[in-house]
Design a protein around this motif. Structure first.
Motif, PDB file in Angstrom:
ATOM      1  N   GLU A 192       0.842  -1.209   0.000  1.00  0.00           N
ATOM      2  CA  GLU A 192       0.000   0.000   0.000  1.00  0.00           C
ATOM      3  C   GLU A 192       0.873   1.254   0.000  1.00  0.00           C
ATOM      4  O   GLU A 192       0.668   2.181  -0.773  1.00  0.00           O
ATOM      5  N   LEU A 201       2.713   1.800  -3.373  1.00  0.00           N
ATOM      6  CA  LEU A 201       1.824   2.228  -4.455  1.00  0.00           C
ATOM      7  C   LEU A 201       1.400   3.683  -4.264  1.00  0.00           C
ATOM      8  O   LEU A 201       1.413   4.474  -5.207  1.00  0.00           O
ATOM      9  N   ILE A 202       1.045   4.036  -3.035  1.00  0.00           N
ATOM     10  CA  ILE A 202       0.546   5.394  -2.788  1.00  0.00           C
ATOM     11  C   ILE A 202       1.659   6.410  -3.057  1.00  0.00           C
ATOM     12  O   ILE A 202       1.440   7.432  -3.712  1.00  0.00           O
ATOM     13  N   VAL A 249       2.111   6.768  -6.854  1.00  0.00           N
ATOM     14  CA  VAL A 249       1.034   7.499  -7.528  1.00  0.00           C
ATOM     15  C   VAL A 249       1.095   8.985  -7.150  1.00  0.00           C
ATOM     16  O   VAL A 249       0.965   9.858  -8.008  1.00  0.00           O
ATOM     17  N   ALA A 263      -4.674  11.463  -7.295  1.00  0.00           N
ATOM     18  CA  ALA A 263      -4.073  10.246  -6.749  1.00  0.00           C
ATOM     19  C   ALA A 263      -5.161   9.297  -6.278  1.00  0.00           C
ATOM     20  O   ALA A 263      -5.119   8.089  -6.557  1.00  0.00           O
ATOM     21  N   ARG A 300      -6.799   7.633  -9.218  1.00  0.00           N
ATOM     22  CA  ARG A 300      -5.976   6.587  -9.825  1.00  0.00           C
ATOM     23  C   ARG A 300      -5.886   5.331  -8.958  1.00  0.00           C
ATOM     24  O   ARG A 300      -5.808   4.223  -9.451  1.00  0.00           O
ATOM     25  N   LEU A 301      -5.924   5.556  -7.659  1.00  0.00           N
ATOM     26  CA  LEU A 301      -5.815   4.402  -6.753  1.00  0.00           C
ATOM     27  C   LEU A 301      -7.162   3.723  -6.513  1.00  0.00           C
ATOM     28  O   LEU A 301      -7.222   2.656  -5.904  1.00  0.00           O
ATOM     29  N   LEU A 339      -7.897   8.003   1.122  1.00  0.00           N
ATOM     30  CA  LEU A 339      -6.468   8.209   0.875  1.00  0.00           C
ATOM     31  C   LEU A 339      -5.822   8.954   2.043  1.00  0.00           C
ATOM     32  O   LEU A 339      -4.717   8.611   2.487  1.00  0.00           O
ATOM     33  N   LYS A 369      -5.239   6.584   4.859  1.00  0.00           N
ATOM     34  CA  LYS A 369      -4.119   5.686   4.576  1.00  0.00           C
ATOM     35  C   LYS A 369      -2.793   6.437   4.709  1.00  0.00           C
ATOM     36  O   LYS A 369      -1.818   5.905   5.228  1.00  0.00           O
TER      37      LYS A 369
END
Ligand SMILES: Nc1ncnc2c1ncn2[C@@H]1O[C@H](COP(=O)(O)OP(=O)(O)OP(=O)(O)O)[C@@H](O)[C@H]1O
Ligand SMILES: [Mg+2]
Length: 355
Positions: free
Chosen positions: A310, A313-314, A317, A328, A331-332, A339, A342
């Motif tokens: 996670e 990836l974050i 992006v 973002a 896209r996620l 988001l 997270k």
């Protein structure tokens, strides 16, 4: 870069006064993978049994060997690294095991050799895969019997030496190919620690960068030198084929040309890399696909592995969309609120900004 990205990525810059996370005497071990490496090393340290340390060049094998020695209760000063890539078999033999005066032409003095010089302490046999096949049985005997047999001496002498061995070669394969003795290999790898390449534990890049900024600024008497969040993000994204050593050299070069109070930007990084010598030829598509991959180690608990994926990836992006949070989130495939939560839970802004 858009102003929004600056708020996400540059809002906070590295604060040199902040303590580097999870340091261990000689180094930084912040990620789950490196914490595990440190834990095994620490547990193995007092036992006195051999440890084999493998990993690509620059991953910190010697750093780890010193940590094992320092935590072994053996006298601090008696840690001797020896590179096994010797010139001739005879030279390696006498350097390691010593010789008696007059035992061969040029042997004008008694020489104790590396192993006896480290008596009571630790010898790190670096590049163990390169150890001459004729020396390998002698080393095996030394480990089994705790005695050395110097060239020209009638009887062996007792020693108490902890043997650590390191290599960046695929020593397992060398054993299968009969290029390294199996019996010696099993003696050396009673505990086997593999240090992963830096690209597989990117969470360490920000704390390592802070550590090196502090160290090199200190050495060069410079003050208040920091990394912007955007520059830190780029460092985290790079693949670092030369591992921690390459990162350290990059920071050393940056600091060498910086004035007090500098906050490095991505442009500074680009200039510094350009001044570091001719570009290495590389397969751009290959590099891109390597960057698009998230590698996790298979030996960690599932929740930790999921967090790692996670987080990676974050960060990727966020960098790709210049820090624009709605883009973002889109896209996620998560909500803006999702988001945000997270980012907080995974400590992402701190990681990008280094605080
Ligand atoms: N965990 C770490 N924390 C801080 N510095 C580190 C760490 N690991 C490595 N380094 C630094 O990176 C550089 C390379 O480390 P080291 O010499 O231990 O690597 P190595 O694996 O033995 O490399 P080689 O295979 O080329 O011999 C050194 O300057 C070392 O101080
Ligand atoms: Mg080394």
């Amino acid at each position: 870069m858009s102003p929004a990205s600056r708020t996400v990525l540059q809002r906070r810059t590295l604060d040199m006064s902040e303590p580097t996370r999870q340091r261990s005497g000689h180094g930084v071990f912040a990620s789950h993978a490196m914490q595990r490496v440190l834990r095994i090393a620490t547990e193995a340290a007092p036992s006195g049994i051999p440890v084999l340390i493998t990993g690509e060049s620059g991953t910190g094998k010697e750093v780890l060997a010193r940590i094992i020695h320092d935590r072994s209760g053996r006298p601090r000063e008696r840690f001797i690294p020896y590179n096994c890539t010797g010139t001739t078999c005879e030279i390696v033999d006498s350097q390691l095991f010593g010789h008696r005066r007059g035992s061969f032409t040029g042997a004008s003095e008694n020489a104790p050799g590396v192993i006896r010089s480290a008596d009571g302490g630790t010898v790190l046999l670096d590049e163990i895969g390169e150890l001459d096949a004729r020396i390998q049985p002698k080393l095996l005997r030394m480990i089994e019997n705790q005695e050395v047999h110097p060239v020209g001496q009638p009887r062996p002498s007792k020693v108490d030496v902890r043997i650590l061995a390191a290599t960046n070669a695929d020593i397992d394969q060398m054993v299968r190919d009969k290029r390294f003795r199996e019996d010696l290999f099993y003696r050396l790898n009673i505990i086997w620690i593999h240090i992963p390449p830096l690209r597989d534990h990117r969470e360490d890049i920000a704390p390592l960068t802070t550590h090196f900024l502090r160290r090199y600024a200190g050495e060069q008497n410079k003050r208040e030198i920091r990394m912007s969040g955007a520059a830190m993000g780029q460092l985290i994204e790079r693949d670092w084929p030369g591992n921690v050593r390459q990162l350290a050299n990059e920071i050393r070069r940056l600091v060498a040309f910086a004035k007090d109070g500098t906050v490095f930007t991505p442009d500074d990084l680009a200039r510094s890399t350009a001044s570091s010598g001719p570009p290495r030829s590389q397969n751009v598509a290959g590099a891109r696909s390597a960057r698009d991959k998230v590698t996790i180690s298979a030996d960690q608990p599932l929740p930790a592995a999921i967090e790692e994926v996670e987080r990676a990836l974050i960060i990727r992006v966020l960098l790709a969309v210049d820090g624009r949070r709605s883009a973002a989130a889109g896209r996620l495939g998560v909500s803006r609120k999702g988001l945000l939560l997270k980012r907080r839970r995974l400590n992402i802004d701190a990681l990008l900004a280094g605080d």
